[in-house]
Design an enzyme around this catalytic site. Structure first.
Site, PDB file in Angstrom:
ATOM      1  NE  ARG A   1       4.669   1.842  -0.369  1.00  0.00           N
ATOM      2  CZ  ARG A   1       5.744   1.749   0.386  1.00  0.00           C
ATOM      3  NH1 ARG A   1       6.914   2.081  -0.097  1.00  0.00           N
ATOM      4  NH2 ARG A   1       5.675   1.342   1.626  1.00  0.00           N
TER       5      ARG A   1
ATOM      6  CB  CYS B   1      -0.930   0.088   1.190  1.00  0.00           C
ATOM      7  SG  CYS B   1      -2.058  -1.286   1.322  1.00  0.00           S
TER       8      CYS B   1
ATOM      9  CE  LYS C   1      12.494 -11.788 -10.834  1.00  0.00           C
ATOM     10  NZ  LYS C   1      13.238 -11.754  -9.642  1.00  0.00           N
TER      11      LYS C   1
ATOM     12  N   GLY D   1      -0.518  -0.708   6.494  1.00  0.00           N
ATOM     13  CA  GLY D   1      -0.117  -1.525   7.638  1.00  0.00           C
ATOM     14  C   GLY D   1      -1.222  -2.510   7.947  1.00  0.00           C
TER      15      GLY D   1
HETATM   16  C1  AGP Z   1      11.442 -10.272  -6.470  1.00  0.00           C
HETATM   17  O1  AGP Z   1      11.283 -10.211  -7.834  1.00  0.00           O
HETATM   18  C2  AGP Z   1      10.238  -9.985  -5.695  1.00  0.00           C
HETATM   19  N1  AGP Z   1       9.691  -8.731  -6.015  1.00  0.00           N
HETATM   20  C3  AGP Z   1      10.330 -10.288  -4.211  1.00  0.00           C
HETATM   21  O2  AGP Z   1      10.620 -11.638  -4.065  1.00  0.00           O
HETATM   22  C4  AGP Z   1      11.338  -9.459  -3.401  1.00  0.00           C
HETATM   23  O3  AGP Z   1      12.648  -9.806  -3.742  1.00  0.00           O
HETATM   24  C5  AGP Z   1      11.080  -9.696  -1.907  1.00  0.00           C
HETATM   25  O4  AGP Z   1       9.789  -9.267  -1.606  1.00  0.00           O
HETATM   26  C6  AGP Z   1      12.080  -9.010  -1.024  1.00  0.00           C
HETATM   27  O5  AGP Z   1      12.049  -7.633  -1.187  1.00  0.00           O
HETATM   28  P1  AGP Z   1      13.201  -6.709  -0.641  1.00  0.00           P
HETATM   29  O6  AGP Z   1      14.447  -7.073  -1.341  1.00  0.00           O
HETATM   30  O7  AGP Z   1      12.746  -5.320  -0.937  1.00  0.00           O
HETATM   31  O8  AGP Z   1      13.306  -6.965   0.833  1.00  0.00           O
END
Ligand code: AGP
Length: 643
Positions: free
Chosen positions: A27, A2, A520, A101
């Site tokens: 987000r 969000c 991916k 949140g």
């Molecule tokens: C990866 O392509 C995803 N968007 C997801 O797995 C991401 O790596 C994961 O949510 C961790 O995010 P962060 O690196 O911002 O902590």
């Protein structure tokens, strides 16, 4: 997850809010909404789907109010319907809130509020907040009017807000009501609140979910992250947990809860990093492709100024040579793609520095009571720097006495602020939900860390480090070479696009690359994919293979190349359609694989940096052929700020 924005100033708020929400759309994109002060009342518009849908509904309304709040949602509690979209309104529509949140005790609060006569319009956890504020405000306003007994010349009672505005620097009744309401909440929140009876004001509150406030030339802005503030403000205050900010058209005050009182505190301002500005797709059809192509630049930038020809340095680490030397164990905690980068690093830290290294998914680490001693270094890897599970794990590790070192892409992010030291990955803003260039930045940063530990422990000598560093630099040019010729990737994608499932295999470094390749593919093409260390295939997953089943093998030059080749043959014998990522000059692989994607020869330890690129391209290409949304895959959000 969000995104929230707010603006109060001299310009019409609605277009600014829409622009801010577009920048925050990564987000969450299940629904979106804004609330704007129009005359003496609040006008709220919500739509399901993307910000473009909301914009279509808002534009014809010609809203002119100069104070408003907005929200883009990633649904947690309640389906992505219009009713569940934010802003949420008080029973009489006089207060509007947006929330990022989770309110864990929303069920109990809702029951109490309903008993008190509040009517709920949504199924969300967030809506309890606006009703709590409504109650708190009524109570405070009543108390204040009793105390002040303010009357005008005609003897009529004057609304207390007028009195509150008279005393500059004091929190308004709305700010006090927000503070009081927050006292009933359990969970996490970033909140923006506006009310008809406090015209031109926005009150914000924060606990665990990020929120930044900054003053611009024509008003004051608030947003979940830097991206939405870029270009509007040069400096911003990152609200700390428990703080409340009150904005008007010219300035903002920050308050801390002091018992039942709000006490004004100094705003801690941070200069915004221009590189995190809203990114531009340039000539590329989508951000994912642009970001894949940025990887050579990320490698070069992340390595800049790290090695003077004699010694490797990472000053931001904040650890002396002696402290580094004392490290006896490393834990790397991360989620998703960042976790896969950590798997690569485990091999390097153990292989080069000979320090035991454990890699753990952050959401598991914190509930497992891991063994942490003063000689343990905990490394938290997070692109966004605000992943809730990773943050919770950092806090837990620090309580247990560990030094925590963050690797993140976002300046001033919670991971950066809550760690003892930090390396920025210098990937710049990553917009596509599927991480690509940040993975590369993370691997390069973690490789530097492994080299640094090996240097401090005396496990690698100067000559070895110089050679490895120069080969690391060379991967940038090798990545460029891969990106110049993508024909074999396109052919492999065409052959796999109609599959229902795929298996990714590899060994050692290749196993980590296979994991990331499978993630991916799942994320962007919605094709089911599993990754297995190639040697594990025969212990179960091989049962999945039937004629035409795609097996994507990472078969680059490595000490286990022959073994991978055998595993490929096992799959092939059972009818698999094999796509192999292999090293240029490999003349054998073509006899076993149906499609071969050749990449330049790179030392095995550094091979993930280049081997992942064809798999990123393959996932995107398959997603394109299947008509998927490349940058914003369904159900996902880029920042995962809920546990
Ligand atoms: C990866 O392509 C995803 N968007 C997801 O797995 C991401 O790596 C994961 O949510 C961790 O995010 P962060 O690196 O911002 O902590």
């Amino acid at each position: 997850m969000c995104g929230i924005v707010g603006y109060t100033g001299s310009r019409p708020a609605a277009p600014l809010l829409i622009e801010g929400l577009k920048r925050l759309e990564y987000r969450g994109y299940d629904s979106a909404g804004i609330a704007v002060e129009e005359g003496a009342s609040i006008k709220a518009v919500c739509r399901t789907g993307k910000i473009a849908q909301l914009e279509q509904s808002v534009t014809p309304l010609h809203l002119t109010g100069a104070c408003g709040i907005g929200h883009t949602r990633w649904a947690t509690h309640g389906e992505p319907t219009e009713a569940n979209a934010h802003p949420h309104l008080a029973c009489d529509g006089s207060i509007a809130i947006v929330h990022n949140g989770i309110i864990e005790n929303h069920g109990e609060l809702r029951r109490i509020l309903e008993e008190r006569g509040h009517a709920f319009a949504s199924e969300t956890d967030s809506e309890v907040i606006v009703h709590l504020i409504e109650d708190a405000y009524s109570m405070l306003a009543f108390e204040a009017s009793e105390e002040d007994d303010l009357t005008d010349a005609a003897g009529m009672r004057v609304p207390h807000t007028v009195a509150a505005e008279m005393s500059a620097g004091e929190p308004s009744l709305l700010a006090q009501a927000v503070g009081m309401a927050c006292g009933f909440l359990i969970g996490s929140w970033a909140l923006c609140v506006m009310a008809e009876f406090e015209p031109g004001k926005i009150v914000c509150a924060r606990k665990e979910s990020p929120l930044l406030v900054g003053c611009g030339a024509d008003g004051v802005h608030v947003a979940s992250d830097v991206t939405a503030l870029a270009g509007h403000v040069e400096q911003a205050c990152v609200l700390a947990d428990g703080q409340i900010a009150e904005l008007d058209a010219h300035a903002f005050n920050v308050f801390a809860q002091d018992g039942e009182m709000l006490t004004k505190v100094d705003a801690d301002l941070m200069v915004l990093d221009a590189r995190m500005d809203a990114a531009d797709r340039g000539q590329y059809p989508d951000f994912m492709l642009k970001e894949i192509h940025e990887q050579p630049r990320v490698i070069r930038d992340t390595l800049e100024d790290r090695f003077d020809g004699t010694r490797l340095t990472i000053d931001e680490l904040g650890l002396t040579h002696e402290e580094l030397n004392l490290i006896e164990r490393v834990y790397i905690i991360a989620c998703g793609t960042s976790y896969h980068a950590a798997l690569v690093a485990k091999n390097l830290i153990e292989g080069w520095a000979r320090i035991p290294c454990e890699v753990e998914v952050a959401s598991e680490f914190r509930y497992r009571n891991p063994i942490i001693t003063p000689s343990t270094l905990v490394v938290a890897v997070s692109q966004s720097g605000e992943t809730a599970d990773t943050l919770a794990a950092i806090r837990d590790a620090r309580i247990k006495g560990a030094k925590v070192f963050g690797i993140t892409n976002v300046q001033g992010s919670p991971v950066a602020r809550e760690s003892d030291g930090v390396i920025y990955t210098r990937a710049n803003k990553e917009v596509a939900v599927a991480s690509t260039k940040s993975f590369t930045g993370q691997i390069v940063s973690l490789t530097l860390l492994a080299l640094l530990l090996a240097q401090s422990k005396g496990r690698l000598n100067q000559g070895q480090i110089r050679l490895l560093f120069s080969e690391l630099v060379d991967t940038a040019a090798q990545a460029e070479a891969i990106l110049r010729d993508v024909q074999s990737v396109k052919e492999a994608a065409l052959a796999c696009k109609d599959a229902r499932s795929a298996m990714f295999i590899g060994r050692g470094m290749g196993a980590a690359v296979a994991e990331e390749g499978a993630l991916k593919l799942k994320e962007v093409s919605y094709l089911h994919a599993e990754a297995y260390p190639a040697g594990e295939m025969k212990h179960g997953p091989i049962a999945l293979i039937e004629p035409g089943f795609p097996v994507i093998a990472v078969a680059t030059e490595s000490p286990t190349y022959e073994k991978v080749l055998s595993n490929i043959q096992e799959a092939k014998t059972r009818g698999a359609f094999v796509v192999a990522v292999a090293t240029e000059g490999d003349e054998r692989i073509g006899q076993h694989a149906d499609r071969v994607i050749l990449i330049p020869k790179v030392r095995d330890a550094l091979s993930p940096i280049t081997a992942i690129i064809p798999l990123q391209l393959l996932a995107r290409e398959i997603a394109l052929l299947r008509g998927c949304n490349i940058d914003q895959p369904r159900n996902l959000a880029k920042s995962v700020t809920v546990e």
